[in-house]
Design a protein around this motif. Structure first.
Motif, PDB file in Angstrom:
ATOM      1  N   VAL A   1       0.391  -1.436   0.035  1.00 28.61           N
ATOM      2  CA  VAL A   1      -0.394  -0.224   0.054  1.00 28.61           C
ATOM      3  C   VAL A   1       0.933   1.132   0.317  1.00 28.61           C
ATOM      4  O   VAL A   1       0.953   1.966  -0.723  1.00 28.61           O
ATOM      5  CB  VAL A   1      -0.775   0.467   1.360  1.00 28.61           C
ATOM      6  CG1 VAL A   1      -1.610   1.075   1.363  1.00 28.61           C
ATOM      7  CG2 VAL A   1      -1.727  -0.819   1.819  1.00 28.61           C
ATOM      8  N   VAL A   2       1.665   1.390   0.897  1.00 26.12           N
ATOM      9  CA  VAL A   2       2.580   2.226   0.393  1.00 26.12           C
ATOM     10  C   VAL A   2       3.699   2.694  -0.183  1.00 26.12           C
ATOM     11  O   VAL A   2       4.324   3.468  -1.204  1.00 26.12           O
ATOM     12  CB  VAL A   2       3.791   2.045   1.446  1.00 26.12           C
ATOM     13  CG1 VAL A   2       4.507   3.464   2.433  1.00 26.12           C
ATOM     14  CG2 VAL A   2       2.829   1.993   3.397  1.00 26.12           C
ATOM     15  N   PHE A   3       4.364   1.407  -0.512  1.00 28.77           N
ATOM     16  CA  PHE A   3       4.860   1.577  -1.771  1.00 28.77           C
ATOM     17  C   PHE A   3       4.326   1.827  -2.787  1.00 28.77           C
ATOM     18  O   PHE A   3       5.177   2.880  -4.120  1.00 28.77           O
ATOM     19  CB  PHE A   3       6.427   0.731  -1.952  1.00 28.77           C
ATOM     20  CG  PHE A   3       7.113   0.284  -0.728  1.00 28.77           C
ATOM     21  CD1 PHE A   3       7.392   1.023  -0.511  1.00 28.77           C
ATOM     22  CD2 PHE A   3       7.094  -0.626   0.058  1.00 28.77           C
ATOM     23  CE1 PHE A   3       8.740   0.754   0.244  1.00 28.77           C
ATOM     24  CE2 PHE A   3       7.494  -0.680   1.180  1.00 28.77           C
ATOM     25  CZ  PHE A   3       8.754  -0.023   1.278  1.00 28.77           C
TER      26      PHE A   3
ATOM     27  N   LEU B   1      11.141   3.697 -11.036  1.00 29.84           N
ATOM     28  CA  LEU B   1      11.972   4.718  -9.937  1.00 29.84           C
ATOM     29  C   LEU B   1      12.000   4.154  -8.541  1.00 29.84           C
ATOM     30  O   LEU B   1      13.341   4.370  -7.831  1.00 29.84           O
ATOM     31  CB  LEU B   1      11.652   6.183 -10.098  1.00 29.84           C
ATOM     32  CG  LEU B   1      12.210   6.717 -11.825  1.00 29.84           C
ATOM     33  CD1 LEU B   1      10.981   8.292 -12.130  1.00 29.84           C
ATOM     34  CD2 LEU B   1      13.861   6.766 -12.445  1.00 29.84           C
ATOM     35  N   LEU B   2      11.014   4.041  -8.132  1.00 24.49           N
ATOM     36  CA  LEU B   2      10.740   3.446  -7.338  1.00 24.49           C
ATOM     37  C   LEU B   2      11.901   2.649  -6.396  1.00 24.49           C
ATOM     38  O   LEU B   2      12.702   2.454  -5.770  1.00 24.49           O
ATOM     39  CB  LEU B   2       9.343   3.713  -6.428  1.00 24.49           C
ATOM     40  CG  LEU B   2       9.505   3.352  -5.237  1.00 24.49           C
ATOM     41  CD1 LEU B   2      10.101   4.367  -4.156  1.00 24.49           C
ATOM     42  CD2 LEU B   2       7.566   3.193  -4.984  1.00 24.49           C
ATOM     43  N   GLY B   3      11.596   1.405  -7.420  1.00 21.72           N
ATOM     44  CA  GLY B   3      11.594   0.163  -7.579  1.00 21.72           C
ATOM     45  C   GLY B   3      13.094  -0.453  -7.291  1.00 21.72           C
ATOM     46  O   GLY B   3      14.662  -0.363  -6.649  1.00 21.72           O
TER      47      GLY B   3
ATOM     48  N   ALA C   1      12.082   5.455   1.254  1.00 21.60           N
ATOM     49  CA  ALA C   1      10.465   5.731   0.200  1.00 21.60           C
ATOM     50  C   ALA C   1       9.483   7.407   0.870  1.00 21.60           C
ATOM     51  O   ALA C   1       9.292   7.654   0.365  1.00 21.60           O
ATOM     52  CB  ALA C   1       9.702   4.565   0.428  1.00 21.60           C
ATOM     53  N   LEU C   2       9.733   7.333   1.966  1.00 16.81           N
ATOM     54  CA  LEU C   2       9.318   8.687   2.787  1.00 16.81           C
ATOM     55  C   LEU C   2       9.821  10.118   2.039  1.00 16.81           C
ATOM     56  O   LEU C   2       9.407  10.989   1.621  1.00 16.81           O
ATOM     57  CB  LEU C   2       9.262   8.503   3.810  1.00 16.81           C
ATOM     58  CG  LEU C   2       9.302   9.753   5.191  1.00 16.81           C
ATOM     59  CD1 LEU C   2       6.900  10.156   4.861  1.00 16.81           C
ATOM     60  CD2 LEU C   2       9.192   9.935   6.385  1.00 16.81           C
ATOM     61  N   ALA C   3      11.594  10.007   1.758  1.00 18.50           N
ATOM     62  CA  ALA C   3      12.161  11.060   1.455  1.00 18.50           C
ATOM     63  C   ALA C   3      11.592  11.434   0.237  1.00 18.50           C
ATOM     64  O   ALA C   3      10.819  12.529  -0.291  1.00 18.50           O
ATOM     65  CB  ALA C   3      13.015  10.825   1.719  1.00 18.50           C
TER      66      ALA C   3
END
Length: 292
Positions: free
Chosen positions: A223-225, A247-249, A268-270
């Motif tokens: 959910v977050v990611f 990009l996130l992965g 991830a938060l940043a």
């Protein structure tokens, strides 16, 4: 060099998993203007449907198809039974209902399926692909996941840009009164939007579960990611959702491989804070959307 390649390939696969869930969020947003926080447990339930079919001795692909079908039905029923009563009310009401549904589905899944970890099969194996004497950090199921997400992205782009149905769904989401005056059956479009979003979410659940252990909470971190990936790419853009997931992965994979896995959540938060500060509409949203 080998570590770099394997880390990149692992990030590619991980990014596509995030992209699959992000596509479900984009689908529900574009068709209803609601962020469905119950998307993860809905996908979890349909994944367990597939597992029940497979454990009964049937083929993986039968379970796969029935999971997608159950996702379609679950999404439609959720819109009709849970969301429809608050239609026309402030949008926060529907969002709060999805949070409540998150809790309810978790509790029901624990009662029906139990809390123990169970192995979920993968149709193409989970061993790295061998090239000569080198084993790459990507599996056959990883390749299947990448292909499946790209196909879904193309379908969603074609749906919203080039079909009357997609235009009607967008019109129903943006302005229901005007859409009704133009002859759009708004209720049906909203139900269809929920159904299709749940179907895409079910696919995400199956891709995440393949070759790993599942339990009622196995989708929670996604959910977050997945939300970060959707925001990163822009909630209006299926292509942006995939690029945001990639990009996130890749970012999280390199952080985990070279810095430490304990910093993955912080990274991830940043990234989310940075994007919301500099590009609130997402990195890949249309220019007009970013100026709003």
């Amino acid at each position: 060099m080998q570590q770099f390649v394997n880390t990149a390939l692992s990030g590619l696969t991980l990014g596509m998993v995030y992209a699959a869930f992000a596509l479900a969020l984009v689908m529900i947003w574009r068709s209803t203007r609601i962020v469905n926080f119950a998307q993860a447990p809905m996908a979890m339930v349909t994944t367990f449907v597939a597992l029940a079919v497979i454990d009964a001795g049937h083929s993986y692909w039968l379970g796969f198809g029935l999971a997608l079908l159950s996702g379609l039905v679950l999404g439609a029923v959720t819109e009709r039974v849970v969301i429809r009563p608050v239609e026309g009310k402030p949008e926060i009401n529907a969002v709060i209902l999805t949070l409540g549904l998150f809790i309810v589905l978790h509790a029901l899944a624990s009662v029906v399926f139990g809390n123990r970890y169970r192995s979920f099969p993968a149709p193409f194996g989970v061993r790295g692909i061998e090239v000569g004497d080198t084993t790459l950090g990507i599996t056959g199921f990883g390749v299947f996941s990448i292909a499946a997400v790209l196909v879904v992205m193309v379908i969603l782009v074609a749906l919203f840009r080039y079909t009357d149905l997609g235009l009607k769904m967008r019109a129903a989401a943006l302005n229901q009164e005007v859409a009704r005056l133009l002859g759009v059956r708004v209720g049906r479009m909203l139900t269809l939007g929920w159904a299709l979003a749940s179907l895409v979410g079910s696919l995400a659940g199956l891709l995440i579960a393949g070759g790993s252990l599942v339990h009622p909470g196995f989708m929670d971190s996604i959910v977050v990611f997945g939300f970060v990936a959707a925001v990163l790419g822009g909630l209006e853009s299926p292509v942006g959702a995939v690029l945001g997931g990639l990009l996130l992965g890749l970012s999280l994979s390199f952080v985990s491989g070279y810095v430490g896995s304990q910093l993955v959540a912080l990274t991830a938060l940043a990234i989310l804070m940075l994007v919301l500060t500099l590009r609130p509409g997402g990195l890949f949203a249309p220019a007009a959307q970013r100026r709003v």
